[in-house]
Write a protein that holds these residues in place. Structure first.
Motif, PDB file in Angstrom:
ATOM      1  N   GLY A  27       0.805  -1.214   0.000  1.00  0.00           N
ATOM      2  CA  GLY A  27       0.000   0.000   0.000  1.00  0.00           C
ATOM      3  C   GLY A  27       0.835   1.259   0.000  1.00  0.00           C
ATOM      4  N   SER A  28       0.732   2.033   1.062  1.00  0.00           N
ATOM      5  CA  SER A  28       1.457   3.312   1.159  1.00  0.00           C
ATOM      6  C   SER A  28       2.721   3.210   2.004  1.00  0.00           C
ATOM      7  N   TYR A  29       3.152   1.984   2.349  1.00  0.00           N
ATOM      8  CA  TYR A  29       4.263   1.835   3.284  1.00  0.00           C
ATOM      9  C   TYR A  29       5.372   0.945   2.732  1.00  0.00           C
ATOM     10  N   LEU A  30       6.601   1.277   3.143  1.00  0.00           N
ATOM     11  CA  LEU A  30       7.795   0.453   2.932  1.00  0.00           C
ATOM     12  C   LEU A  30       8.307  -0.001   4.292  1.00  0.00           C
ATOM     13  N   ARG A  37       8.717   0.819   9.618  1.00  0.00           N
ATOM     14  CA  ARG A  37       7.985   1.206   8.417  1.00  0.00           C
ATOM     15  C   ARG A  37       8.113   2.706   8.140  1.00  0.00           C
ATOM     16  N   TRP A  38       8.045   3.024   6.865  1.00  0.00           N
ATOM     17  CA  TRP A  38       8.038   4.417   6.410  1.00  0.00           C
ATOM     18  C   TRP A  38       6.819   4.643   5.535  1.00  0.00           C
ATOM     19  N   GLY A  51      -0.085   2.475  -5.386  1.00  0.00           N
ATOM     20  CA  GLY A  51       0.520   1.941  -4.177  1.00  0.00           C
ATOM     21  C   GLY A  51       1.409   0.736  -4.435  1.00  0.00           C
ATOM     22  N   HIS A  52       2.072   0.293  -3.370  1.00  0.00           N
ATOM     23  CA  HIS A  52       2.959  -0.874  -3.443  1.00  0.00           C
ATOM     24  C   HIS A  52       2.132  -2.154  -3.412  1.00  0.00           C
ATOM     25  N   ASN A  53       2.477  -3.073  -4.297  1.00  0.00           N
ATOM     26  CA  ASN A  53       1.842  -4.401  -4.305  1.00  0.00           C
ATOM     27  C   ASN A  53       0.322  -4.313  -4.237  1.00  0.00           C
ATOM     28  N   ASN A  54      -0.214  -3.426  -5.057  1.00  0.00           N
ATOM     29  CA  ASN A  54      -1.664  -3.274  -5.137  1.00  0.00           C
ATOM     30  C   ASN A  54      -2.306  -4.653  -5.335  1.00  0.00           C
ATOM     31  N   PRO A  55      -3.232  -5.064  -4.468  1.00  0.00           N
ATOM     32  CA  PRO A  55      -3.728  -6.438  -4.501  1.00  0.00           C
ATOM     33  C   PRO A  55      -4.411  -6.834  -5.806  1.00  0.00           C
ATOM     34  N   VAL A  56      -5.130  -5.910  -6.439  1.00  0.00           N
ATOM     35  CA  VAL A  56      -5.797  -6.232  -7.697  1.00  0.00           C
ATOM     36  C   VAL A  56      -4.764  -6.467  -8.800  1.00  0.00           C
ATOM     37  N   LEU A  57      -3.780  -5.604  -8.865  1.00  0.00           N
ATOM     38  CA  LEU A  57      -2.745  -5.744  -9.887  1.00  0.00           C
ATOM     39  C   LEU A  57      -1.866  -6.959  -9.603  1.00  0.00           C
ATOM     40  N   LYS A  58      -1.581  -7.203  -8.338  1.00  0.00           N
ATOM     41  CA  LYS A  58      -0.761  -8.364  -7.968  1.00  0.00           C
ATOM     42  C   LYS A  58      -1.456  -9.662  -8.360  1.00  0.00           C
ATOM     43  N   GLU A 396      -3.810   7.997   6.098  1.00  0.00           N
ATOM     44  CA  GLU A 396      -2.397   7.990   5.700  1.00  0.00           C
ATOM     45  C   GLU A 396      -1.964   9.370   5.228  1.00  0.00           C
ATOM     46  N   LEU A 397      -2.823  10.043   4.479  1.00  0.00           N
ATOM     47  CA  LEU A 397      -2.495  11.405   4.052  1.00  0.00           C
ATOM     48  C   LEU A 397      -2.360  12.327   5.261  1.00  0.00           C
TER      49      LEU A 397
END
Length: 416
Positions: A27-30, A37-38, A51-58, A396-397
């Protein structure tokens, strides 16, 4: 950490600002190997709009790989390529009344820019290209020639020719493209009639400088009047970053050539496209080539992103609304430090907080220490640039803005 400093080239940059080893992302975190986490307001320099590893795209990617889908195919026909072209036409081009054809120039944004410059020169038979102050279009030689940033230009190691810089909107004190108009109108100006003008509607690396819709319309009219091709570099500001899919839509213009990369792949996989009007598609087979024109896993995630997020205007409306919220929050930070000379600018979910040379780096470093990734931009690195994922939730924002506010307060107080 020693493996990186010992064996990786000195040319690396982002890892110097963020000297930790990230091991996973969501998502929005590393997250680091130690589990810290950042919050990511960098988003792969705009490559991770979803986002990171978006579940639909993954899921789409894992299904494709699991079924032994083609990975590498240059420009051979594949089902993944077919699906992407179909989605691009049905979801993006046709609803906007566009009939552009698609060039797959290579894996990165500079490839898209090089293809656009090369094709514009081929079509017109002219060599000169006009670009704008504080622009950035890539690190290859052709892209560097139309880049304004001096540190990037110096890295070429040779003279950069075939390009003429003119002031971007507001950077000459006149909110119209009058400088270029005067050059084109004066036969003694020394400017050969250009093949093309290349522009970013939002100069991201240049400091989040936003061109007004009026300025863009006048620029498009000027190009049409003088039979100059208009290239819009939408690599960082496109794919919904400013709200609409293309950043130029609010201006009501349709460029001759459009450069896309970064988030067009959806998942952070390498993909670039150069969109061209059909009458400009004059290259013979193989006139522009490259081994990695067909990274099919990127086609799959790009298609999933288009089908998931661009069938309606929900993401566009969300980005516009939350962009206004961020703009107001940044203005509150400016107002809280009236003697610090701060200002803010941006559109959608690309915003900049102008802090000043040196201080912007200090704010970014303080934000990193507090758990937020932001980069700096501008010719003097005077701007803190915010690029949160378009899919980031409100909480998150708010978290990121709170960290930024605290970081600015700390740095301003420390600087007196």
């Amino acid at each position: 950490m020693s493996i990186f400093s010992q064996y990786e080239s000195n040319v690396r940059s982002y890892s110097r600002r963020w000297p930790v080893v990230f091991s996973r992302s969501s998502g929005s975190y590393l997250y680091t190997e130690e589990g810290r986490r950042w919050l990511d307001f960098f988003a792969g320099a705009g490559s991770l709009n979803y986002g990171h590893n978006n579940p639909v795209l993954k899921r789409a990617l894992l299904d494709y790989i699991g079924n032994d889908g083609v990975t590498h195919a240059l420009d051979m026909f594949t089902t993944a390529r077919h699906s992407l072209l179909e989605a691009l036409v049905e979801v993006v081009l046709q609803p906007r009344g566009m009939d552009h054809k698609v060039i797959f120039p290579g894996p990165g944004g500079a490839n898209a820019v090089e293809a656009a410059l090369k094709l514009a020169r081929t079509v017109t038979g002219r060599s000169e290209v006009v670009h704008f102050t504080n622009s950035f279009h890539g690190a290859t030689l052709g892209a560097l020639a139309v880049t304004g940033n001096p540190s990037h230009r110096r890295s070429a190691g040779m003279p950069l020719t075939g390009a003429t810089p003119v002031p971007f909107d507001g950077q000459d004190g006149v909110p119209r493209p009058e400088h270029l108009a005067r050059l084109l109108a004066n036969p003694g100006s020394g400017l050969d009639r250009p093949a093309a003008v290349i522009v970013e509607t939002v100069q991201a690396e240049g400091g989040v400088n936003v061109a007004s819709t009026e300025w863009l319309r006048e620029l498009a009219d000027l190009c049409r009047e003088h039979e100059i091709l208009l290239i819009v570099d939408d690599i960082q500001a496109g794919c919904g970053r400013t709200g609409p899919f293309f950043s130029f839509e609010d201006a009501g213009i349709v460029p001759d050539l459009i450069c896309l990369s970064k988030s067009i792949g959806g998942y952070g996989l390498p993909l670039a496209l150069t969109l061209v009007r059909p009458e400009l598609d004059v290259w013979q087979p193989g006139a522009h080539s490259g081994t990695f024109r067909g990274v099919n896993p990127a086609f799959v995630t790009a298609t999933a992103a288009l089908r998931t997020y661009w069938q309606d205007d929900a993401l566009e409306k969300s980005t516009r609304a939350r962009g206004e919220w961020i703009g107001n929050a940044l203005q509150d930070i400016v107002n809280a430090h009236p003697d610090a000379g701060l200002s803010t600018r941006g559109r959608g979910l690309i915003h900049g907080l102008v802090v000043g040379a040196g201080l912007a780096d200090a704010v970014a470093d303080e934000a990193f220490a507090r758990g937020l990734l932001v980069e700096t931009a501008g010719p003097r690195d005077e701007v803190v640039k915010l690029l949160p994922p378009l899919t980031a939730c409100d909480a998150e924002l708010a978290e990121g803005l709170a960290i930024l506010e605290a970081s600015v307060r700390e740095v301003v107080e420390r600087a007196g």
